[in-house]
Design an enzyme around this catalytic site. Structure first.
Site, mmCIF file in Angstrom:
data_model
loop_
_atom_site.group_PDB
_atom_site.id
_atom_site.type_symbol
_atom_site.label_atom_id
_atom_site.label_comp_id
_atom_site.label_asym_id
_atom_site.label_seq_id
_atom_site.Cartn_x
_atom_site.Cartn_y
_atom_site.Cartn_z
ATOM 1 N N GLU A 42 102.794 -20.531 -3.254
ATOM 2 C CA GLU A 42 104.255 -20.714 -3.227
ATOM 3 C C GLU A 42 104.993 -19.383 -3.267
ATOM 4 O OE1 GLU A 42 105.279 -23.382 -2.359
ATOM 5 O OE2 GLU A 42 103.769 -24.850 -2.967
ATOM 6 N N ARG A 44 114.081 -17.227 9.269
ATOM 7 C CA ARG A 44 112.715 -17.287 8.710
ATOM 8 C C ARG A 44 111.739 -17.430 9.855
ATOM 9 N NH1 ARG A 44 108.338 -17.651 6.200
ATOM 10 N NH2 ARG A 44 108.085 -18.746 4.207
ATOM 11 N N PHE A 102 108.554 -16.731 -3.416
ATOM 12 C CA PHE A 102 109.503 -16.230 -4.416
ATOM 13 C C PHE A 102 110.608 -17.233 -4.753
ATOM 14 C CE2 PHE A 102 113.035 -12.898 -5.105
ATOM 15 C CZ PHE A 102 112.703 -12.732 -6.434
HETATM 16 C C1 LIG Z 1 106.115 -23.145 4.075
HETATM 17 C C2 LIG Z 1 106.601 -22.735 2.704
HETATM 18 O O1 LIG Z 1 107.648 -21.813 2.830
HETATM 19 C C3 LIG Z 1 108.239 -21.368 1.663
HETATM 20 O O2 LIG Z 1 109.079 -20.316 2.054
HETATM 21 P P1 LIG Z 1 110.652 -20.330 1.941
HETATM 22 O O3 LIG Z 1 111.074 -21.635 1.398
HETATM 23 O O4 LIG Z 1 111.261 -19.886 3.219
HETATM 24 O O5 LIG Z 1 111.052 -19.127 0.958
HETATM 25 P P2 LIG Z 1 110.255 -18.341 -0.150
HETATM 26 O O6 LIG Z 1 109.706 -19.267 -1.153
HETATM 27 O O7 LIG Z 1 111.101 -17.290 -0.702
HETATM 28 O O8 LIG Z 1 109.090 -17.612 0.637
HETATM 29 C C4 LIG Z 1 109.354 -16.774 1.719
HETATM 30 C C5 LIG Z 1 109.089 -15.299 1.398
HETATM 31 O O9 LIG Z 1 109.014 -14.590 2.622
HETATM 32 C C6 LIG Z 1 109.760 -13.393 2.561
HETATM 33 N N1 LIG Z 1 110.972 -13.547 3.353
HETATM 34 C C7 LIG Z 1 111.376 -14.622 4.063
HETATM 35 N N2 LIG Z 1 112.544 -14.378 4.690
HETATM 36 C C8 LIG Z 1 112.892 -13.117 4.363
HETATM 37 C C9 LIG Z 1 114.003 -12.279 4.697
HETATM 38 O O10 LIG Z 1 114.923 -12.660 5.413
HETATM 39 N N3 LIG Z 1 114.032 -11.043 4.142
HETATM 40 C C10 LIG Z 1 113.049 -10.584 3.337
HETATM 41 N N4 LIG Z 1 113.173 -9.355 2.824
HETATM 42 N N5 LIG Z 1 111.975 -11.338 3.013
HETATM 43 C C11 LIG Z 1 111.895 -12.583 3.525
HETATM 44 C C12 LIG Z 1 110.129 -13.210 1.100
HETATM 45 O O11 LIG Z 1 109.096 -12.530 0.422
HETATM 46 C C13 LIG Z 1 110.216 -14.642 0.614
HETATM 47 O O12 LIG Z 1 110.127 -14.720 -0.750
HETATM 48 C C14 LIG Z 1 107.205 -20.810 0.702
HETATM 49 O O13 LIG Z 1 107.750 -20.702 -0.586
HETATM 50 C C15 LIG Z 1 106.057 -21.729 0.537
HETATM 51 O O14 LIG Z 1 105.083 -21.047 -0.199
HETATM 52 C C16 LIG Z 1 105.495 -22.162 1.866
HETATM 53 O O15 LIG Z 1 104.902 -21.041 2.515
#
Ligand SMILES: C[C@@H]1O[C@H](OP(=O)(O)OP(=O)(O)OC[C@H]2O[C@@H](n3cnc4c(=O)[nH]c(N)nc43)[C@H](O)[C@@H]2O)[C@@H](O)[C@H](O)[C@@H]1O
Length: 420
Positions: free
Chosen positions: A45, A285, A47
Site C-alpha cells: 500500500e 497518476r 503513502f
Molecule cells: C493501485 C493502488 O494504488 C494506490 O495508489 P494511489 O491511491 O494513487 O496513491 P498512493 O497511495 O499515494 O500511492 C502512489 C504513490 O506513487 C507516488 N506518486 C503518485 N503520483 C505522484 C505524483 O504526482 N507526484 C509524486 N511526487 N509522487 C507520486 C507517490 O509516492 C505516492 O505515494 C496505492 O496506494 C496502492 O498501493 C495500489 O498500488
C-alpha cells in the site's frame, strides 16, 4: 479471546479527547500508566492510503481513551513500493519529517516510534495482532461486525528466533522483536476492536498489523475531519511549495485568497472563499495505474487534450503537473505539452525531502491551483481534494478527474463536506 458481537460506534464524535484541548507531552507520558497502540499496513500500500489508515487508528485510540490512557505510536515511514528513487535512505523516517507533530497531537496523543522505544524501556512489542478477513466472507451476504481470534490464514511474516521472540519487519528497526504474535479475524469499523483491546488483552504495547482491514468508524464525519485537518504537512515542505508557487506560478496566499493558520483548529474557510493561483493543477497518476490497462485512466494524448480544454475554459495559461510517470512518458508529455511546469528537485533536495516529501510538495501546489483535475480513484488525488476543501475552494474547481479515452460513464469524484 471471546467472540465479540456488534459494537455501537454511533456517537463516535463524542470523544473525550477533543481537538485542540490538549497537547500531549511525551515527558508526561512516562509518568503515567500508559498503553501503546502500534500499527502497520500491508506492504504494497502507498503513502496516501497509509494516511487514510492513520485516520482509522486515531479514531480507535479516541474510543480506547474513554476508558484508559492509550497513545498512538506513529509507524515510521519507509520501504514503500512507490518510493523508488535510487541511492537515498528511505527507511525509519519519523512522521515529523512529513507532518507537523504538534498539529497531530492537537487531535489525539501520538508519539514517534523512537520515543516509544525510549519510554517503554526496550525494543519489544508485547503483542502483535495480525488482522485478517474472515475466510468465509460475509455470511448469507449479510454485513455483520465481528471480531474473533482465528488461526492465521496466510503465512505469517514473522518468525521465531532462538530466544523465542518474533522477528519481522518492524520499519527497519532490527532490534525490535515481538513477544507474542496471533491472528484476529475482523470485519467492521476500527472501534469494534476496542472492547477486545481493553478487556481481553493486558499487554502494555499492542500492534495491529494489516490495520487497513478495519474500516473508518464514520467516514467523512466530524471525527474523520478532525483527524484529517490535524494532518498538517511539515512546515518546511509547505514553505518549499509556497516558494515554488511564487517563483514559477505567480501564486501567493494574499493574491489567491488561500488563508492558512498554523493552528488547524482555527481554519474554517467558507467554500468558495479561496480563489487559488492562476494555474491549472493536475495530478496524473501513471505507472501501476496504466499497467493494468484500466478503462478510467487516459492516454497521455487524451490527458493533454483535456488539459488544454480546461486551460482555455478557465483562462489559465500555466499548468502545474504532478505525476509519477516514468522517464519515457515524461519526455512525451513535455513534447506534447511544452508549457508544463513541474516540481523537479535536485538530487540534494531529493535526498533531504525523500520521495514522500516531494509527493507532499506536489500535493500542496495542486491544492493551491485555481482549478484542479486528478486521476480516478487515486488516494493521492483524494488527499488533494481534502486539502482544497480545507482551504475553502468552490467544489466545482476540485472534484474533477480525467476520463479514460473510451470510458462511457465517467463519474466524477464525490464532494465530501467538512464537518466542523
Ligand atoms: C493501485 C493502488 O494504488 C494506490 O495508489 P494511489 O491511491 O494513487 O496513491 P498512493 O497511495 O499515494 O500511492 C502512489 C504513490 O506513487 C507516488 N506518486 C503518485 N503520483 C505522484 C505524483 O504526482 N507526484 C509524486 N511526487 N509522487 C507520486 C507517490 O509516492 C505516492 O505515494 C496505492 O496506494 C496502492 O498501493 C495500489 O498500488
Amino acid at each position: 479471546f471471546l467472540a465479540l458481537g456488534a459494537v455501537v460506534v454511533e456517537g463516535q464524535t463524542e470523544d473525550t479527547f477533543r481537538a485542540g484541548n490538549t497537547v500531549f507531552s511525551p515527558a508526561v507520558a512516562a509518568a503515567r500508566d500508559l498503553r501503546y497502540l502500534l500499527y502497520d499496513i500491508n506492504p504494497p500500500e502507498g503513502f496516501n492510503l497509509r494516511r487514510d489508515v492513520y485516520i482509522r487508528m486515531a479514531s480507535l485510540v479516541k474510543t480506547l481513551r474513554r476508558h484508559s490512557d492509550w497513545v498512538l505510536v506513529l509507524p515510521p515511514w519507509g520501504r514503500l513500493y512507490h518510493w523508488q528513487s535510487p541511492d537515498i535512505h528511505q527507511i525509519r523516517i519519523p512522521w515529523g519529517e512529513f507532518f507537523s507533530l504538534t498539529s497531530l497531537q492537537g487531535n489525539v496523543p501520538v508519539i514517534e516510534y523512537e520515543e516509544f522505544i525510549a519510554e517503554s524501556g526496550g525494543p519489544f512489542i508485547e503483542q502483535v495482532l495480525v488482522l485478517q478477513n474472515y475466510a468465509e466472507g460475509w455470511t448469507d451476504g449479510k454485513w455483520e461486525e465481528k471480531v474473533d481470534q482465528r488461526p492465521c490464514v496466510e503465512r505469517l511474516l514473522y518468525s521465531k528466533d532462538k530466544q523465542g521472540y518474533y522477528r519481522g519487519w518492524f520499519w527497519g528497526y532490527e532490534e525490535t522483536r515481538a513477544v507474542n504474535v496471533t491472528c484476529l479475524s475482523a470485519q467492521g469499523h476500527a472501534s469494534i476492536l476496542a472492547p477486545l483491546l481493553q478487556n481481553n488483552i493486558t499487554s502494555t504495547s499492542v500492534m495491529l498489523d494489516k490495520a487497513e482491514t478495519v474500516l473508518h468508524d464514520h467516514y467523512a464525519g466530524k471525527d474523520y475531519w478532525d483527524t484529517r485537518r490535524s494532518m498538517v504537512f511539515a512546515k518546511h515542505l509547505r514553505l518549499l511549495g509556497d516558494e515554488f508557487r511564487a517563483k514559477y506560478l505567480n501564486s501567493t496566499d494574499e493574491q489567491d485568497q488561500t488563508i492558512y493558520n498554523e493552528d488547524w483548529t482555527r481554519i474554517k474557510n467558507k467554500l468558495g472563499s479561496a480563489r487559488g493561483g492562476p494555474y491549472l493543477g493536475v495530478h496524473l497518476r501513471r505507472k501501476d495505474f496504466i499497467w493494468g490497462h484500466r478503462e478510467d485512466v487516459p492516454s497521455l494524448k487524451g490527458a493533454v487534450k483535456k488539459i488544454r480544454n480546461l486551460m482555455k475554459k478557465n483562462k489559465l495559461d500555466r499548468v502545474f503537473v504532478a505525476t509519477d510517470a516514468d522517464e519515457e512518458e515524461l519526455e512525451e508529455l513535455k513534447k506534447i505539452l511544452p508549457e508544463i511546469t513541474r516540481f523537479e528537485p535536485t538530487w540534494e533536495d531529493l535526498e533531504l525531502l525523500k520521495d514522500g516529501g516531494v509527493a507532499i510538495v506536489d500535493q500542496w501546489i495542486c491544492a493551491h491551483a485555481r482549478y484542479f483535475i486528478g486521476t480516478s480513484v487515486s488516494t493521492f488525488s483524494f488527499r488533494i481534494h481534502e486539502e482544497r476543501e480545507i482551504l475553502g475552494f468552490d467544489p466545482k474547481t476540485t472534484y474533477n478527474r480525467f476520463c479514460g479515452d473510451s470510458e462511457k460513464e465517467c463519474e466524477q469524484p464525490t464532494h465530501w463536506k467538512i464537518v466542523y
